[in-house]
Write a protein that holds these residues in place. Structure first.
Motif, PDB file in Angstrom:
ATOM      1  N   VAL A  83       0.864  -1.175   0.000  1.00 18.23           N
ATOM      2  CA  VAL A  83       0.000   0.000   0.000  1.00 18.23           C
ATOM      3  C   VAL A  83       0.903   1.227   0.000  1.00 18.23           C
ATOM      4  O   VAL A  83       1.588   1.519   0.979  1.00 18.23           O
ATOM      5  CB  VAL A  83      -0.949   0.002   1.221  1.00 18.23           C
ATOM      6  N   SER A 140       1.759   5.328  -0.417  1.00 19.20           N
ATOM      7  CA  SER A 140       1.252   6.661  -0.138  1.00 19.20           C
ATOM      8  C   SER A 140       2.363   7.662  -0.422  1.00 19.20           C
ATOM      9  O   SER A 140       3.545   7.318  -0.353  1.00 19.20           O
ATOM     10  CB  SER A 140       0.815   6.776   1.324  1.00 19.20           C
ATOM     11  N   CYS A 165     -12.066   1.520  -1.994  1.00 16.59           N
ATOM     12  CA  CYS A 165     -11.234   0.334  -1.738  1.00 16.59           C
ATOM     13  C   CYS A 165     -11.962  -0.930  -2.182  1.00 16.59           C
ATOM     14  O   CYS A 165     -11.369  -1.806  -2.820  1.00 16.59           O
ATOM     15  CB  CYS A 165     -10.864   0.240  -0.262  1.00 16.59           C
ATOM     16  N   VAL A 209      -1.153  -1.286  -4.284  1.00 20.66           N
ATOM     17  CA  VAL A 209      -2.103  -0.177  -4.212  1.00 20.66           C
ATOM     18  C   VAL A 209      -1.256   1.085  -4.321  1.00 20.66           C
ATOM     19  O   VAL A 209      -0.496   1.415  -3.405  1.00 20.66           O
ATOM     20  CB  VAL A 209      -2.891  -0.190  -2.890  1.00 20.66           C
ATOM     21  N   ALA A 217      -2.881   5.172  -1.895  1.00 22.62           N
ATOM     22  CA  ALA A 217      -3.628   5.368  -0.642  1.00 22.62           C
ATOM     23  C   ALA A 217      -3.456   6.817  -0.205  1.00 22.62           C
ATOM     24  O   ALA A 217      -2.347   7.347  -0.238  1.00 22.62           O
ATOM     25  CB  ALA A 217      -3.120   4.421   0.433  1.00 22.62           C
ATOM     26  N   ASP A 254      -8.158   4.304   4.008  1.00 20.52           N
ATOM     27  CA  ASP A 254      -7.590   3.407   2.992  1.00 20.52           C
ATOM     28  C   ASP A 254      -6.617   2.420   3.647  1.00 20.52           C
ATOM     29  O   ASP A 254      -6.687   1.208   3.424  1.00 20.52           O
ATOM     30  CB  ASP A 254      -6.836   4.191   1.914  1.00 20.52           C
ATOM     31  N   VAL A 255      -5.713   2.959   4.462  1.00 22.59           N
ATOM     32  CA  VAL A 255      -4.724   2.117   5.155  1.00 22.59           C
ATOM     33  C   VAL A 255      -5.440   1.149   6.094  1.00 22.59           C
ATOM     34  O   VAL A 255      -5.144  -0.052   6.111  1.00 22.59           O
ATOM     35  CB  VAL A 255      -3.710   2.998   5.921  1.00 22.59           C
ATOM     36  N   PHE A 289      -7.108  -1.999   4.352  1.00 20.42           N
ATOM     37  CA  PHE A 289      -6.224  -3.112   3.984  1.00 20.42           C
ATOM     38  C   PHE A 289      -5.626  -3.787   5.221  1.00 20.42           C
ATOM     39  O   PHE A 289      -5.502  -5.011   5.255  1.00 20.42           O
ATOM     40  CB  PHE A 289      -5.143  -2.642   3.013  1.00 20.42           C
ATOM     41  N   THR A 342      -0.455  -7.004   4.299  1.00 17.74           N
ATOM     42  CA  THR A 342      -0.305  -5.576   3.999  1.00 17.74           C
ATOM     43  C   THR A 342       1.061  -5.046   4.421  1.00 17.74           C
ATOM     44  O   THR A 342       1.481  -5.198   5.561  1.00 17.74           O
ATOM     45  CB  THR A 342      -1.428  -4.764   4.672  1.00 17.74           C
TER      46      THR A 342
END
Length: 194
Positions: free
Chosen positions: A10, A12, A89, A106, A109, A114-115, A118, A126
């Motif tokens: 994920v 960001s 999501c 992903v 995010a 969002d975090v 997952f 994750t």
């Protein structure tokens, strides 16, 4: 969920930090056929384009066209998230489930929800990755501070309060980036053998 992935990276980072670039590099590093890139902004931009009669392909690229609509798209997306924080999501993983890939990346995010989504659904898989670049580098990539965009939750919501598994400095050092990609690969390998 059937066909649960082995790992979910994920990503960001701020605008023009290079999240998509690093995600694409990771995908190539791990093997294109093993990875599926999920863009949470894809379903958002698709529905926004449909509702507003816009060209979705231009909203999905890094053009000035997208920047014209960014502030309103953020507002619209927030309205959807206020109704259901997991809305985008869920759409993204439904699209990912169409063809099984053991690794999901992903790439975008932007919010704590969002975090949390997952981490809650896939706690063992994750891996949280923050992509950073200096303002000078981001400006060289076309970034200009935009009030209402760069100070909104969509840009600042993950600046604090998240423990990142990896932080990648994407200022253009290819050797350092390769080393980070290797670390991500090793993290994935360790998680998949547990």
């Amino acid at each position: 969920m059937s066909n649960t992935p082995v790992a979910i990276f994920v990503f960001s980072g701020k605008r023009k930090a290079g999240k998509d670039f690093v995600a694409d590099e990771l995908r190539a590093h791990l093997g294109l056929s093993a990875c599926n890139i999920l863009r949470l902004s894809g379903p958002l931009k698709g529905q926004y384009a449909k509702d507003h009669g816009l060209d979705v392909s231009k909203l999905l690229d890094s053009s000035a066209y997208k920047e014209t609509y960014r502030a309103d798209m953020i507002r619209w997306g927030e309205e959807q998230r206020n109704r259901d924080p997991a809305y985008f999501c869920n759409l993204a993983i439904q699209q990912a489930a169409v063809g099984y890939n053991p690794v999901w990346i992903v790439s975008d995010a932007r919010r704590r929800s969002d975090v949390d989504f997952f981490k809650r659904l896939f706690p063992a898989q994750t891996i949280l990755v923050r992509v950073e670049a200096s303002e000078v580098v981001r400006m060289s990539r076309g970034w200009v501070f935009t009030p209402g965009v760069d100070d909104a939750e969509s840009e600042c919501g993950l600046d604090k309060g998240v423990t990142w598994d990896h932080v990648i400095n994407n200022d253009g050092n290819e050797e350092a980036l390769y080393s980070c990609l290797e670390a991500l690969k090793e993290n994935m390998r360790l998680r998949s053998t547990c």
